[in-house]
Design a protein around this motif. Structure first.
Motif, PDB file in Angstrom:
ATOM      1  N   ARG A 260       0.827  -1.098  -0.098  1.00 57.44           N
ATOM      2  CA  ARG A 260       0.185  -0.009   0.033  1.00 57.44           C
ATOM      3  C   ARG A 260       0.849   1.317  -0.186  1.00 57.44           C
ATOM      4  NH1 ARG A 260      -0.958   2.863   4.492  1.00 57.44           N
ATOM      5  NH2 ARG A 260      -2.838   4.208   4.438  1.00 57.44           N
ATOM      6  N   LEU A 261       1.863   1.379   0.948  1.00 57.39           N
ATOM      7  CA  LEU A 261       2.647   2.509   1.114  1.00 57.39           C
ATOM      8  C   LEU A 261       3.529   2.686  -0.137  1.00 57.39           C
ATOM      9  CD1 LEU A 261       3.958   2.383   4.630  1.00 57.39           C
ATOM     10  CD2 LEU A 261       2.260   3.946   3.574  1.00 57.39           C
ATOM     11  N   GLU A 262       3.913   1.745  -0.851  1.00 54.77           N
ATOM     12  CA  GLU A 262       4.679   1.828  -2.220  1.00 54.77           C
ATOM     13  C   GLU A 262       3.795   2.502  -3.404  1.00 54.77           C
ATOM     14  OE1 GLU A 262       8.090  -1.700  -2.472  1.00 54.77           O
ATOM     15  OE2 GLU A 262       5.796  -2.174  -2.703  1.00 54.77           O
ATOM     16  N   LEU A 263       2.505   1.945  -3.277  1.00 54.77           N
ATOM     17  CA  LEU A 263       1.677   2.481  -4.431  1.00 54.77           C
ATOM     18  C   LEU A 263       1.374   4.151  -4.035  1.00 54.77           C
ATOM     19  CD1 LEU A 263      -0.779  -0.542  -4.166  1.00 54.77           C
ATOM     20  CD2 LEU A 263       0.783   0.099  -6.173  1.00 54.77           C
ATOM     21  N   ILE A 264       1.106   4.217  -2.889  1.00 57.16           N
ATOM     22  CA  ILE A 264       0.829   5.805  -2.370  1.00 57.16           C
ATOM     23  C   ILE A 264       2.066   6.466  -2.628  1.00 57.16           C
ATOM     24  CG2 ILE A 264       0.363   7.278  -0.451  1.00 57.16           C
ATOM     25  CD1 ILE A 264      -1.240   4.909   0.788  1.00 57.16           C
ATOM     26  N   TYR A 265       3.445   6.344  -2.389  1.00 56.22           N
ATOM     27  CA  TYR A 265       4.539   6.987  -2.408  1.00 56.22           C
ATOM     28  C   TYR A 265       4.768   7.279  -4.050  1.00 56.22           C
ATOM     29  CZ  TYR A 265       5.675   6.163   2.505  1.00 56.22           C
ATOM     30  OH  TYR A 265       5.683   6.166   3.604  1.00 56.22           O
ATOM     31  N   ASP A 266       4.358   6.091  -4.837  1.00 54.87           N
ATOM     32  CA  ASP A 266       4.566   6.301  -6.243  1.00 54.87           C
ATOM     33  C   ASP A 266       3.580   7.378  -6.939  1.00 54.87           C
ATOM     34  OD1 ASP A 266       6.600   4.582  -6.536  1.00 54.87           O
ATOM     35  OD2 ASP A 266       5.391   3.117  -7.844  1.00 54.87           O
TER      36      ASP A 266
END
Lengths: 637, 223
Positions: free
Chosen positions: A281-287
């Motif tokens: 989830r965080l990787e997607l948001i940071y992207d």
């Protein structure tokens, strides 16, 4: 239990129903997963069995109908033998019997009833009242309710209150936010406030809260029982239950893009996208954050409140409702809005665009939109002003195109001159976008060159598709509310209701610049003049953790502690993918606001960490990204 | 076909595999199913009809000036004899106008609004708009709305249907009641799903636009 077993019913002692397996379409169940309990009362998934079934009957245990006892002045206390509350003291002339008193055996109940009846008769006999004492009921010596009701499932919802859809997780969350007594949690989480009026949930809520806080049930206590009391007729609960929810005009496109939705009032909004991918989830948001900063992104902001204020008194009307000046606004420009209530508490914010001398387009927060429109309607009547209000919240869809490439994409789709000179920062323009009449605002909640495009909802999908197509070659990607929250925090923009609460005035929130006290009048002005004469008790500051910090990150509502006492709380906090460190906002004592000052945050487990007061905006403090847009990274390379 | 508008229930209608057509730039489910049967209870999406709201102290006089006779009472409505356009007085200084499929009243009024008449403000109505017809339609309302339509003679009211604020117009044709619903389009999918579920429980069906306006729209040859 023996009788039940003799009829052939399997009784699985020391086990719990761990999971109800949904049938196709989620309209029923197809099996129950039953797990053995570990010694510390947790389901052991390695010792489980699946039992095919189409229904699960659930008991919440016995709960005494003690409202009349409480309301008459009696006191209840928890009895660990029968695992329920029983009377500790009764008011004079009140006699309790039966299950309320922990008596379950029929013969014992009959005897207990006779005792209470005789005592009542004797009490009402002339001259006897003072001599009739209450005698203790013969409480059973075995429990009739389980001492703890909920066994946590790793990814289940674990409902505690079926009326109010309260889950087990809501309790530690509420405690973390400081609502740690049963009276507070009742009001915060509305446990026990649904149709069953606590009959299903209250006792279990007390048990869960006691466990979360490591207290006994007697230490945890119960809520106050107030008149009047009567059972809820089943007929009141029959029939269809309706739970209206709202979709933006883009909703189905979000679904197709893999959005993970979150509720925002009655709306469903994309929190982030590609939730079914293998990435976290965080990787997607940071992207999504990085893509807005470096290239271009688009977010659906159709949930914002949108109101036309028209008429010869429109400017004066807005002057009275909001704290800044609006009468001097030029047509074609926008200005920030702050709304206070009569006591000077910040209740909403948004943007006003001047469409004509007698017409403004006003936005409001997603959750505040209905309240703002109601307040406008009320004040228009009270002030007898010549204003016409049009609630466009559901009428207009809206999208924010943000990032260094946004101008080029928009320019390819519109007849509006979007050059920096013709359409400056904070400008407002009307024109065609992909052939549809639209209202455009150059505002920058996320801190990049950006355009908020508002247009009739039925055409929003068409324009959304056109922008996505035109943006393909520029690397356009969708971003959701989670990325937006990080972007706005990096930019130091507050969210009303998150960085403010039900008591926050503009001075505490660092919004003094938005209060034009010398105006003739605005709602809350009189209170704020008084507040201004008094010392602040807290101030909102930006903070950061050291770049090398790798410990647990504070959460929103974690407390700011000084000398062992609470002086504030964290309102927003995130790891900033742009700045590569943890940043946030917190209320601190007014004498702690100096830049570079260190203050203490108490995080989970009681650990205390140190944060440093940092100037906001954290990102692009000179606002060059919006006023002098730079090239996108890919162009500069 | 120049489709730039979408009904809020477009996706829900797509599941019925209808014959598609177009009206006012919106894709329309013209026929659903065989289109031959006449169910006792039928529901259709009429969101494509051209519509316009007007607000402001000058709205009534401006409409009269442009040839529309405005009802004097709030919530009274009238249907034009010439083009079947609907005019509802939704407030003391607000009106709702909806064209029949081939009407031109809305377009004509919009052209004249470009001159920014004083104290007349357009409302770009984007309502989800449904129609429910049949002898069981009263039962659908009984399950979803607190207002008693069995004995009502009101032609237009505002009430809540399944928890959503709606304008509701009741019309009687012979013994068959027809209800029209107008609501904020963001609630469109939700209310459509609620109504369709009850309609199906009562053995009713989703029908196409042309059931309510026969031959109004030509279905695409390739749909």
């Amino acid at each position: 239990m023996q009788q039940l077993a003799q009829t052939g019913v399997r009784i699985l002692a020391g086990q719990c129903v761990s999971e109800a397996v949904a049938a196709d379409g989620k309209q029923g169940i197809t099996a129950a997963v039953v797990c053995a309990l570990t010694p510390d009362g947790k389901p052991d998934s390695t010792r489980s069995q699946r039992i095919d079934c189409d229904g699960i009957a659930m008991s919440v245990g016995w709960m005494p109908q003690d409202s009349l006892i409480n309301q008459s002045g009696g006191k209840m206390q928890y009895n660990d033998t029968v695992e329920q509350f029983v009377p500790r003291t009764l008011a004079a002339g009140v006699f309790a019997a039966g299950r309320n008193s922990g008596v379950y055996d029929l013969d014992a109940q009959l005897a207990d009833g006779a005792r209470a009846g005789e005592s009542t008769a004797a009490y009402v006999a002339p001259g006897n009242a003072s001599s009739i004492a209450n005698r203790q009921s013969p409480i059973d010596n075995s429990p009739h309710s389980h001492p703890y009701p909920i066994f946590e499932h790793s990814h289940g919802k674990n409902f505690v209150d079926y009326d109010e859809d309260l889950k087990l997780r809501d309790f530690p969350d509420a405690v973390q936010e400081g609502f740690d007594s049963i009276e507070l949690i009742k009001r915060y989480a509305t446990v026990g406030m649904g149709p069953s009026q606590g009959k299903l949930a209250n006792m279990n809520a007390v048990r869960v809260l006691a466990k979360v806080r490591g207290k006994t049930i007697n230490e945890t206590g119960t809520t106050t029982s107030r008149p009047f009391f009567h059972p809820v007729p089943v007929s009141h609960l029959a029939g269809r239950g309706f739970h209206p929810h709202r979709h933006t005009a883009i909703h189905h496109r979000h679904e197709k893009a893999g959005a993970v939705f979150m509720a925002a009032g009655a709306w469903l909004r994309p929190a982030y996208y590609n939730g079914s991918s293998n990435r976290s989830r965080l990787e997607l948001i940071y992207d999504e954050v990085n893509n807005v900063r470096e290239s271009v992104g688009m977010i659906d902001v159709g949930t914002l409140g949108k109101i036309d204020v028209c008429g010869s008194d429109a400017a004066e009307f807005i002057e009275r409702l909001y704290t800044m000046r609006y009468a001097n606004m030029k047509v074609g420009m926008t200005r920030y809005l702050v709304m206070c209530d009569e006591s000077g508490v910040v209740v909403d914010d948004g943007v006003a665009a001047r469409m004509a001398d007698d017409r403004f387009y006003v936005t409001a927060t997603t959750t505040g939109a209905d309240g703002v429109y109601r307040e406008m309607q009320r004040q228009a009547l009270v002030w007898k002003m010549n204003v016409t209000l049009i609630n466009n919240t559901g009428i207009f869809g809206a999208m924010n195109l943000a990032g260094p490439h946004s101008r080029k994409i928009l320019a390819s789709l519109t007849d509006i001159d979007v050059s920096q000179e013709a359409f400056p920062y904070l400008g407002y323009r009307e024109g065609l976008v992909a052939g549809v009449k639209a209202r455009l605002m150059r505002v920058g909640f996320v801190g990049e060159l950006g355009y908020e495009i508002h247009l009739p909802a039925n055409s929003a999908g068409h324009v959304w598709d056109a922008i996505m197509k035109a943006g393909e070659s520029h690397g356009i990607r969708l971003f959701g509310v989670e990325a937006q929250r990080i972007l706005r925090l990096e930019k130091g923009h507050i969210i009303i209701g998150q960085d403010t609460d039900g008591l926050t005035n503009p001075f505490e929130a660092g919004m003094e610049w938005a209060v034009k006290a010398d105006k003739p009048f605005f709602i809350g002005q009189r209170s704020l003049k008084i507040v201004k004469t008094k010392p602040l008790t807290r101030s909102l500051v930006g903070f950061a953790l050291p770049q090398e910090y790798h410990g647990s990150v504070p959460k929103e509502c974690h407390l700011v502690i000084r000398d062992g006492t609470i002086v504030g709380r964290v309102t927003s906090v995130t790891f900033s993918p742009t700045l590569k460190r943890v940043i946030g906002m917190a209320y601190v004592s007014p004498d702690q606001t100096q830049l570079g000052n260190q203050f203490t945050i108490r995080i989970d487990g009681g650990q205390e960490i140190h944060a440093e007061v940092i100037r906001t905006p954290f990102y692009d403090p000179d606002n060059k990204r919006q006023t002098q847009p730079m090239q996108a990274k890919s162009e500069a390379a | 076909m120049n489709v730039i508008r979408e009904s809020p229930v477009l996706e829900a209608l797509a599941h019925t595999k209808p014959k598609w057509g177009e009206l006012n730039g919106m894709r329309v489910a013209v026929e659903v199913g065989s289109g031959v049967d006449s169910p006792d209870l039928e529901i259709a999406d009429l969101s494509a009809l051209a519509k316009l709201g007007l607000k402001g102290s000058g709205a009534a006089a401006w409409l009269e000036k442009h040839g529309l006779k405005t009802p004097s009472a709030v919530y009274a409505c009238s249907i034009s004899d010439t083009d079947r356009s609907l005019l509802v007085r939704t407030g003391s200084a607000e009106f709702y106008i909806e064209d029949a499929p081939n009407g031109e009243t809305v377009a004509r009024l919009l052209d004249n609004l470009n001159f920014n008449p004083p104290d007349v403000y357009p409302v770009w109505r984007q309502d989800a708009s449904f129609a429910l017809r049949g002898k069981n339609s009263i039962e659908v309302l009984a399950q979803t709305c607190g207002y008693n339509f069995r004995d009502s003679k009101d032609d237009f009211i505002y009430s809540r249907v399944a928890g959503v604020s709606c304008g509701i117009l009741k019309q009687i044709n012979g013994d068959t009641p027809t209800f029209r619903f107008w609501l904020d389009n963001s609630y469109g999918t939700y209310l459509w799903e609620q109504l369709v579920q009850i309609v199906h429980e009562l053995s009713g069906e989703i029908v196409g636009f042309n059931r309510f306006y026969p031959n109004a729209i030509t279905a695409d040859s390739n749909s």
